[in-house]
Design a protein around this motif. Structure first.
Motif, PDB file in Angstrom:
ATOM      1  N   VAL A  29       0.880  -0.994   0.038  1.00  0.00           N
ATOM      2  CA  VAL A  29       0.042  -0.146   0.236  1.00  0.00           C
ATOM      3  C   VAL A  29       0.743   1.078   0.001  1.00  0.00           C
ATOM      4  O   VAL A  29       0.471   2.249  -0.816  1.00  0.00           O
ATOM      5  CB  VAL A  29      -1.153   0.134   1.380  1.00  0.00           C
ATOM      6  N   ASN A  30       1.565   1.479   1.073  1.00  0.00           N
ATOM      7  CA  ASN A  30       3.166   2.529   0.191  1.00  0.00           C
ATOM      8  C   ASN A  30       3.400   2.350  -0.354  1.00  0.00           C
ATOM      9  O   ASN A  30       3.757   3.860  -1.163  1.00  0.00           O
ATOM     10  CB  ASN A  30       3.852   2.310   1.756  1.00  0.00           C
ATOM     11  N   ARG A  69       4.160  -9.884   8.158  1.00  0.00           N
ATOM     12  CA  ARG A  69       3.132  -9.031   8.203  1.00  0.00           C
ATOM     13  C   ARG A  69       2.430  -7.993   7.138  1.00  0.00           C
ATOM     14  O   ARG A  69       2.016  -7.085   7.323  1.00  0.00           O
ATOM     15  CB  ARG A  69       3.386  -7.699   9.680  1.00  0.00           C
ATOM     16  N   ILE A  70       3.421  -8.463   5.736  1.00  0.00           N
ATOM     17  CA  ILE A  70       3.453  -7.349   5.127  1.00  0.00           C
ATOM     18  C   ILE A  70       2.540  -8.039   3.352  1.00  0.00           C
ATOM     19  O   ILE A  70       2.403  -9.091   3.376  1.00  0.00           O
ATOM     20  CB  ILE A  70       4.446  -5.879   4.265  1.00  0.00           C
ATOM     21  N   TYR A  71       1.578  -7.125   3.204  1.00  0.00           N
ATOM     22  CA  TYR A  71       0.632  -7.791   2.415  1.00  0.00           C
ATOM     23  C   TYR A  71       1.213  -7.195   0.871  1.00  0.00           C
ATOM     24  O   TYR A  71       1.284  -5.942   0.455  1.00  0.00           O
ATOM     25  CB  TYR A  71      -0.998  -7.105   2.226  1.00  0.00           C
ATOM     26  N   PHE A  72       1.488  -7.597  -0.156  1.00  0.00           N
ATOM     27  CA  PHE A  72       1.852  -7.733  -0.772  1.00  0.00           C
ATOM     28  C   PHE A  72       0.697  -7.705  -1.851  1.00  0.00           C
ATOM     29  O   PHE A  72       0.567  -9.129  -2.791  1.00  0.00           O
ATOM     30  CB  PHE A  72       3.445  -8.366  -1.595  1.00  0.00           C
ATOM     31  N   TYR A  73       0.813  -6.610  -3.250  1.00  0.00           N
ATOM     32  CA  TYR A  73      -0.089  -6.720  -3.430  1.00  0.00           C
ATOM     33  C   TYR A  73       0.335  -6.811  -5.455  1.00  0.00           C
ATOM     34  O   TYR A  73       0.633  -5.578  -5.539  1.00  0.00           O
ATOM     35  CB  TYR A  73      -1.699  -5.750  -3.725  1.00  0.00           C
ATOM     36  N   SER A  74      -0.766  -7.714  -6.478  1.00  0.00           N
ATOM     37  CA  SER A  74       0.056  -7.856  -7.330  1.00  0.00           C
ATOM     38  C   SER A  74      -1.569  -7.904  -8.538  1.00  0.00           C
ATOM     39  O   SER A  74      -2.452  -7.430  -8.158  1.00  0.00           O
ATOM     40  CB  SER A  74       0.848  -9.110  -7.907  1.00  0.00           C
TER      41      SER A  74
END
Length: 127
Positions: A29-30, A69-74
């Motif tokens: 998100v960042n 704990r981090i979500y990675f989007y594609s």
């Protein structure tokens, strides 16, 4: 990679997020917030982008993986396929399904450069 969900149409704000995802590949998100806010005078809050990205995932446009704990989007839908879907929608709704009318409108209503005309001729010749 293409999602099997029925995807909703992209709003301008959703499309802006998708462009950032296509540009970067796998993002947080960042990451998206940095790309989008770099082009704006008034920044968008992280929470707003997070909500929109969650909706895009619900709509079938994004997928995520969790690393720690981090979500990675594609992207669940490719950029070229999405462009085609948007153009097909415009072609059908505005131009009665006519590719020729769509192209005529693009050419008539813009300042087409000689280089673009050359490129268009080459594309038509290849078809």
């Amino acid at each position: 990679m293409e999602s099997k969900k029925k995807r909703r149409k992209l709003s301008p704000a959703n499309l802006e997020i998708m462009k950032a995802v296509w540009e970067k590949g796998e993002v947080t998100v960042n990451d998206v917030m940095e790309v989008i806010n770099a082009k704006r005078k008034s920044p968008i809050r992280r929470s707003t982008i997070q909500v929109q990205m969650n909706r895009l995932e619900d709509y079938g446009w994004l997928e995520h993986t969790k690393k720690g704990r981090i979500y990675f989007y594609s992207a669940a839908a490719g950029k070229q396929k999405t462009r085609k879907e948007i153009l097909d929608d415009i072609k059908n709704r505005v131009f009665g399904g006519s590719r020729a009318e769509l192209i005529k409108c693009l050419i008539d209503d813009t300042n087409v450069t000689p280089e673009e005309i050359k490129e268009l001729r080459a594309l038509l010749k290849d078809k």
